[in-house]
Design an enzyme around this catalytic site. Structure first.
Site, PDB file in Angstrom:
ATOM      1  N   CYS A 262      -0.219  -0.819  -7.237  1.00  0.00           N
ATOM      2  CA  CYS A 262      -1.403  -0.401  -8.006  1.00  0.00           C
ATOM      3  C   CYS A 262      -1.856   0.912  -7.394  1.00  0.00           C
ATOM      4  CB  CYS A 262      -2.491  -1.456  -7.956  1.00  0.00           C
ATOM      5  SG  CYS A 262      -1.927  -3.133  -8.396  1.00  0.00           S
ATOM      6  N   ALA A 263      -1.078   1.962  -7.599  1.00  0.00           N
ATOM      7  CA  ALA A 263      -1.096   3.125  -6.714  1.00  0.00           C
ATOM      8  C   ALA A 263      -2.161   4.168  -7.016  1.00  0.00           C
ATOM      9  CB  ALA A 263       0.280   3.795  -6.734  1.00  0.00           C
ATOM     10  N   ALA A 264      -2.542   4.349  -8.275  1.00  0.00           N
ATOM     11  CA  ALA A 264      -3.461   5.439  -8.612  1.00  0.00           C
ATOM     12  C   ALA A 264      -4.807   5.271  -7.894  1.00  0.00           C
ATOM     13  CB  ALA A 264      -3.667   5.473 -10.119  1.00  0.00           C
ATOM     14  N   GLY A 266      -3.583   7.515  -5.681  1.00  0.00           N
ATOM     15  CA  GLY A 266      -2.504   7.964  -4.814  1.00  0.00           C
ATOM     16  C   GLY A 266      -2.852   8.237  -3.369  1.00  0.00           C
ATOM     17  N   ASP A 286       1.630   2.132 -11.584  1.00  0.00           N
ATOM     18  CA  ASP A 286       0.291   1.842 -12.086  1.00  0.00           C
ATOM     19  C   ASP A 286       0.395   1.514 -13.563  1.00  0.00           C
ATOM     20  OD1 ASP A 286      -2.647   2.294 -10.820  1.00  0.00           O
ATOM     21  OD2 ASP A 286      -2.709   2.595 -12.984  1.00  0.00           O
ATOM     22  N   ASP A 313       2.939  -2.880 -15.323  1.00  0.00           N
ATOM     23  CA  ASP A 313       1.913  -3.908 -15.251  1.00  0.00           C
ATOM     24  C   ASP A 313       2.287  -4.832 -14.099  1.00  0.00           C
ATOM     25  OD1 ASP A 313       0.177  -6.024 -15.487  1.00  0.00           O
ATOM     26  OD2 ASP A 313       0.609  -6.442 -17.587  1.00  0.00           O
ATOM     27  N   CYS A 385     -11.150  -3.467  -2.287  1.00  0.00           N
ATOM     28  CA  CYS A 385     -12.393  -2.835  -1.834  1.00  0.00           C
ATOM     29  C   CYS A 385     -13.564  -3.682  -2.313  1.00  0.00           C
ATOM     30  CB  CYS A 385     -12.501  -1.398  -2.329  1.00  0.00           C
ATOM     31  SG  CYS A 385     -12.334  -1.201  -4.118  1.00  0.00           S
TER      32      CYS A 385
END
Length: 448
Positions: A262-264, A266, A286, A313, A385
């Site tokens: 779930c990289a964005a 980055g 992503d 996904d 987070c």
């Protein structure tokens, strides 16, 4: 939103957030990029938008003390104008009360003329009666007290009380109402932290090294970061200190194959590349194809070549990775963002406690799907987070209950230098009031 008046521009942005659930940072950046609002007014616009969003609960509570109609019953235009006025009167020391009232009433005459007299009366009565405002009893109604005094949803204040006890919950609530620190991560492929601190000082930026992250720098004042020569030269990227610790706990090695699921946008992806000295293979995926452009742009600016981007996904099998297996997988799961509400304060008003259950289900499904791509003895780092137990410890336990081939790795013996940041179970959990970082959680899972 083309007015040169920062108060009008702030009103327009707050209105769009209410109506469209837009993001404050994007709208503010768009407005400032026009270069119509100049000088100190640029800072005032940002302060008004974020200040009203951070203090919205307290502002509405104050309005309720001096208005016969409850804030939620008022017309949206009237409610937003009152929030703007009350915020300036109560929380902006550099704006005289008389100026705050007059400017708000002038704006009301333009936007809600029939209510301008009412708005004028509420603002002046609030100023005169500020010492008479009675908050809920702290001992008998702690969650309501924290919600009104520090501007948070009551359900979230109750959750913090249950997790931390009232004293620590109040410290957290106070910290979550304040502007967050601005932290960047050094691009160690091009420069050392000490060298960048000197470079930033030469560019007129006051800064200091972070306490926990070895590559972090906290900026005490900077202006617009993207205009700094050191930013354009790819010497750093913006990333909170707590976020910088997650890739350290993943501990990727040179030449490994790593999936950032779930990289964005980055930040962690490029940090993983730095830790691997830009070797090996990093698959940055992503679900939002548009956000992948942000990763590519950051990689290009930082001079990173080991990252490949894919649309995927994370909850379902994907052709993007097919039969590929990975030494390490980072699952920076989509979450409520409760640990970063001082950065994105609009988010706390659009969520409820019920949302956490659905988010937890999604988070478990991501782990369920991605674990099949992990090599034997490979490592998954699960991170959010969020401050909620439901999205963190419960998700890990739910996954482990269905996957006995995985175990939790206790981070304490692996990273003793970060011992104060770990829980009794060996998870990483940071708190803004205690650690000066965003609220963050990480758990390291290993396939037996």
């Amino acid at each position: 939103m083309s007015s040169k008046n920062p108060r009008r521009a702030a009103f327009d942005i707050l209105l769009r957030i209410e109506k469209e659930k837009s993001f404050a940072d994007i709208l503010i950046d768009h407005e400032l990029s026009k270069d119509i609002i100049k000088g100190a007014d640029r800072g005032l616009l940002t302060e008004l938008v974020y200040g009203v969003l951070r203090r919205q609960g307290t502002l509405d509570y104050i309005i309720s003390q001096f208005s016969k109609q409850r804030p939620e019953k008022l017309e949206l235009f009237v409610r937003l104008l009152l929030r703007l006025g009350i915020y300036q009167c109560f929380f902006l020391d550099r704006v005289p009360v008389s100026a705050a009232v007059n400017e708000t009433v002038n704006l009301a005459k333009e936007l809600a003329p029939r209510a301008s007299g009412f708005i004028n009366a509420v603002l002046r009565n609030a100023d005169r009666g500020r010492d008479t405002i009675a908050y809920p009893d702290r001992a008998e109604r702690p969650a309501e007290y924290l919600a009104a005094r520090y501007s948070h949803p009551a359900w979230l204040a109750q959750q913090w009380c249950d997790q931390l006890g009232l004293e620590a919950a109040e410290e957290l609530a106070a910290a979550m109402s304040e502007p967050p620190p601005l932290t960047v991560r050094v691009n160690t492929l091009r420069i050392t932290r000490e060298e960048l601190i000197q470079r930033l000082a030469g560019e007129g930026v006051s800064c200091s090294a972070t306490s926990w992250s070895p590559d972090g720098i906290r900026l005490n004042q900077s202006g617009q970061i993207t205009r700094l020569p050191s930013f354009r030269d790819g010497l750093f990227t913006v990333q909170d200190e707590s976020s910088q610790l997650a890739p350290l706990f993943l501990a990727p090695g040179k030449g490994e194959r790593v999936l950032d699921a779930c990289a964005a946008p980055g930040g962690k992806t490029t940090q993983i590349a730095q830790l691997m000295q830009d070797s090996g293979e990093i698959y940055a995926c992503d679900v939002n194809n548009k956000k992948l452009r942000l990763i590519k742009e950051t990689c290009d600016r930082l001079g990173i070549n080991s990252v490949r981007t894919f649309t995927m996904d994370a909850t379902a099998p994907s052709n993007a990775i097919k039969e590929t297996t990975f030494h390490r997988i980072l699952v920076d799961a989509p979450c409520s963002g409760l640990g970063v509400i001082r950065r994105n304060p609009e988010g706390k008003w659009s969520k409820s406690g019920d949302d956490l259950l659905q988010l937890a289900r999604t988070q478990v499904s991501i782990l369920e799907n991605l674990c099949r791509y992990l090599e034997p003895k490979g490592t998954i780092l699960y991170a959010t987070c969020s401050t909620s137990v439901q999205e963190n410890e419960y998700v890990v336990d739910s996954f482990l209950a269905q996957h006995p081939e995985f175990v939790v790795e206790d981070l304490r013996p692996l990273f003793p230098q970060y011992a104060p940041l770990f829980t009794e179970r060996g998870f990483f959990r940071s708190w803004p009031h205690r650690d000066g970082m965003d609220g963050f959680f990480s758990a390291r899972l290993k396939r037996k």
